[in-house]
Each structure stands twice: as C-alpha cells, then as structure tokens.
Design a protein around this motif. Structure first.
Motif, short mmCIF file in Angstrom:
data_model
loop_
_atom_site.label_atom_id
_atom_site.label_comp_id
_atom_site.label_asym_id
_atom_site.label_seq_id
_atom_site.Cartn_x
_atom_site.Cartn_y
_atom_site.Cartn_z
N GLU A 16 35.08 39.16 42.32
CA GLU A 16 35.48 39.36 40.92
C GLU A 16 36.38 38.22 40.49
O GLU A 16 37.25 37.79 41.24
CB GLU A 16 36.23 40.69 40.82
CG GLU A 16 36.80 40.99 39.46
CD GLU A 16 37.56 42.33 39.42
OE1 GLU A 16 37.90 42.75 38.31
OE2 GLU A 16 37.80 42.93 40.48
N ALA A 17 36.16 37.72 39.30
CA ALA A 17 37.05 36.74 38.67
C ALA A 17 37.42 37.31 37.31
O ALA A 17 36.62 37.99 36.67
CB ALA A 17 36.35 35.39 38.51
N ILE A 18 38.67 37.05 36.87
CA ILE A 18 39.08 37.58 35.57
C ILE A 18 39.51 36.46 34.63
O ILE A 18 39.95 35.40 35.07
CB ILE A 18 40.20 38.64 35.69
CG1 ILE A 18 41.50 38.02 36.21
CG2 ILE A 18 39.77 39.80 36.55
CD1 ILE A 18 42.70 38.94 36.07
N LEU A 19 39.38 36.76 33.36
CA LEU A 19 39.82 35.87 32.29
C LEU A 19 40.67 36.70 31.33
O LEU A 19 40.19 37.70 30.78
CB LEU A 19 38.61 35.30 31.54
CG LEU A 19 38.92 34.60 30.22
CD1 LEU A 19 39.63 33.27 30.49
CD2 LEU A 19 37.67 34.38 29.42
N VAL A 20 41.92 36.33 31.17
CA VAL A 20 42.79 37.02 30.22
C VAL A 20 42.57 36.36 28.86
O VAL A 20 42.92 35.20 28.65
CB VAL A 20 44.27 36.93 30.63
CG1 VAL A 20 45.16 37.60 29.59
CG2 VAL A 20 44.48 37.58 32.00
N ALA A 21 41.98 37.10 27.94
CA ALA A 21 41.69 36.58 26.60
C ALA A 21 42.86 36.80 25.66
O ALA A 21 43.06 36.03 24.72
CB ALA A 21 40.43 37.23 26.05
N GLU A 22 43.63 37.87 25.92
CA GLU A 22 44.75 38.21 25.05
C GLU A 22 45.74 39.06 25.83
O GLU A 22 45.34 39.87 26.66
CB GLU A 22 44.26 38.97 23.82
CG GLU A 22 45.30 39.23 22.76
CD GLU A 22 45.82 37.96 22.08
OE1 GLU A 22 47.02 37.91 21.80
OE2 GLU A 22 45.03 37.04 21.86
N GLY A 23 47.02 38.88 25.56
CA GLY A 23 48.05 39.73 26.14
C GLY A 23 48.61 39.22 27.46
O GLY A 23 48.31 38.12 27.91
N LYS A 24 49.44 40.06 28.05
CA LYS A 24 50.10 39.73 29.31
C LYS A 24 49.62 40.71 30.37
O LYS A 24 49.63 41.92 30.16
CB LYS A 24 51.61 39.83 29.16
CG LYS A 24 52.37 39.52 30.43
CD LYS A 24 53.87 39.66 30.22
CE LYS A 24 54.60 39.45 31.53
NZ LYS A 24 56.03 39.69 31.41
N VAL A 25 49.21 40.18 31.52
CA VAL A 25 48.67 40.99 32.59
C VAL A 25 49.27 40.52 33.91
O VAL A 25 49.40 39.32 34.14
CB VAL A 25 47.12 40.86 32.66
CG1 VAL A 25 46.56 41.61 33.85
CG2 VAL A 25 46.48 41.33 31.38
N ILE A 26 49.63 41.47 34.75
CA ILE A 26 49.98 41.16 36.13
C ILE A 26 48.75 41.48 36.95
O ILE A 26 48.31 42.63 37.00
CB ILE A 26 51.20 41.98 36.61
CG1 ILE A 26 52.40 41.71 35.71
CG2 ILE A 26 51.51 41.67 38.08
CD1 ILE A 26 53.57 42.65 35.96
#
Length: 190
Positions: free
Chosen positions: A106-116
């Motif tokens: 799995e790979a993720i892309l944060v498009a908006e906001g703050k994520v840990i």
C-alpha cells in the motif's frame, strides 16, 4: 540456452496478461481463488474501465470518523488481473483508521489535511510520519498492488467475533470485563 528459452516461453504462456490486453471481470461467472473469470471480449464496454466513485466522499458518521470509497475489482471490472486498485479515505478531525493489514502493498497520498501515517514492521519497529497538505479534514488516497487487497482490521478481528473471551484474555493479557465491553461495542459474542 534452450532451457532458458523454454522457461521464458513457459512463463509467457502461463501469464494471461501476456496474451490479452485485458481481462474484464465477469461478475456472472463463478469466482475462483485466482479471482474473476474474464468477460467475453465482445461483451466488454468502455464503462468497464471507468469509475467515478472516488470523487464521492465516504460516510464519516461512525465510531472511527473515517469514510472509505473503494475502487477495487468489485467496483471496476476492468481492474481484474491488473494487480492494482485504489481507495479514497475521508477523515474527520480526530478520525482514525484502525490498525489493519492487507494482502497487498500500500502507498498513500495525502491530498488534503494532516495525517499521522505509518506501519509496524515484522520486527515490531514502528515507522510513523506526520504528513500534511493544507487544512483539515483529511483526504487520503491509498494505492494497492492488488485488484482486491482485502483488509483485516485488528479490533474487528479480536472483538467482532464469537471467539471465546477467555482465550482472547489469555492471548492479549486484557481482562475479560474489558473484552466483553469491546465485544458489546463491536458486535462480538461469547
């Protein structure tokens, strides 16, 4: 040299993707451990490859304050056999994606906001990073190395089942009262 050629030929002949441009899922045919059978190419339509569901926010009115919109082979028949899929994750402020596993990378892309975000390696080392792009709430896209990556959520595996409370207590070191409380909250029994 002949054995190398033979092995290469065998690999190519056993790979459906090597002889077909695509294998659109035939939802009417029985599935197998390998996935969906291929739809007859004469029945394939352009809509088998198009999906707009990732443009729709997921429902975040739940305990975790997270909504998931999936583009897996079950939603996009054209993904069948391609070894990729994607999900949209909407997180309300304070929302959390529970600890979970997939049958795929799995790979993720944060498009908006703050994520840990992070993961725990097999040696129990945690790799965690604050990812930020803009303001909250968060919008994250996850890409998988499978057209059907599956998911097992840890809290559901432990407490949304009929596994004996006493055995869970012995293996997790939690007391039975806490386990019963979590089972009641998540729908487990026994």
């Amino acid at each position: 040299m002949i054995s190398i050629f033979f092995m290469f030929s065998l690999i190519l002949s056993s790979s459906y993707a090597a002889v077909q441009d695509f294998c659109v899922a035939d939802y009417k045919a029985p599935t197998s451990p390998a996935g969906y059978a291929c739809k007859n190419p004469s029945d394939v339509k352009v809509d088998d490859f198009v999906y707009s569901g990732l443009g729709v926010p997921g429902n975040i009115s739940n305990l975790s304050k997270v909504g998931i919109s999936a583009a897996l082979v079950a939603q996009v028949p054209g993904l069948n056999g391609l070894g990729l899929s994607m999900v949209r994750t909407d997180l309300e402020v304070g929302g959390v994606v529970p600890l979970h596993t997939h049958r795929a990378s799995e790979a993720i892309l944060v498009a908006e906001g703050k994520v840990i975000a992070g993961f725990i390696a097999s040696d129990n080392k945690a790799y965690v990073k604050n990812l930020k792009k803009g303001s909250t709430p968060a919008l994250v896209y996850a890409i998988f190395s499978s057209d059907d990556p599956g998911v097992q959520i840890l809290q559901n595996a432990l407490f949304q089942n009929d596994f004996q409370t006493e055995l869970i207590a012995k293996t997790t070191l939690l007391d039975t009262a806490e386990i019963k409380k979590l089972k009641a909250l998540l729908g487990g029994t026994n």
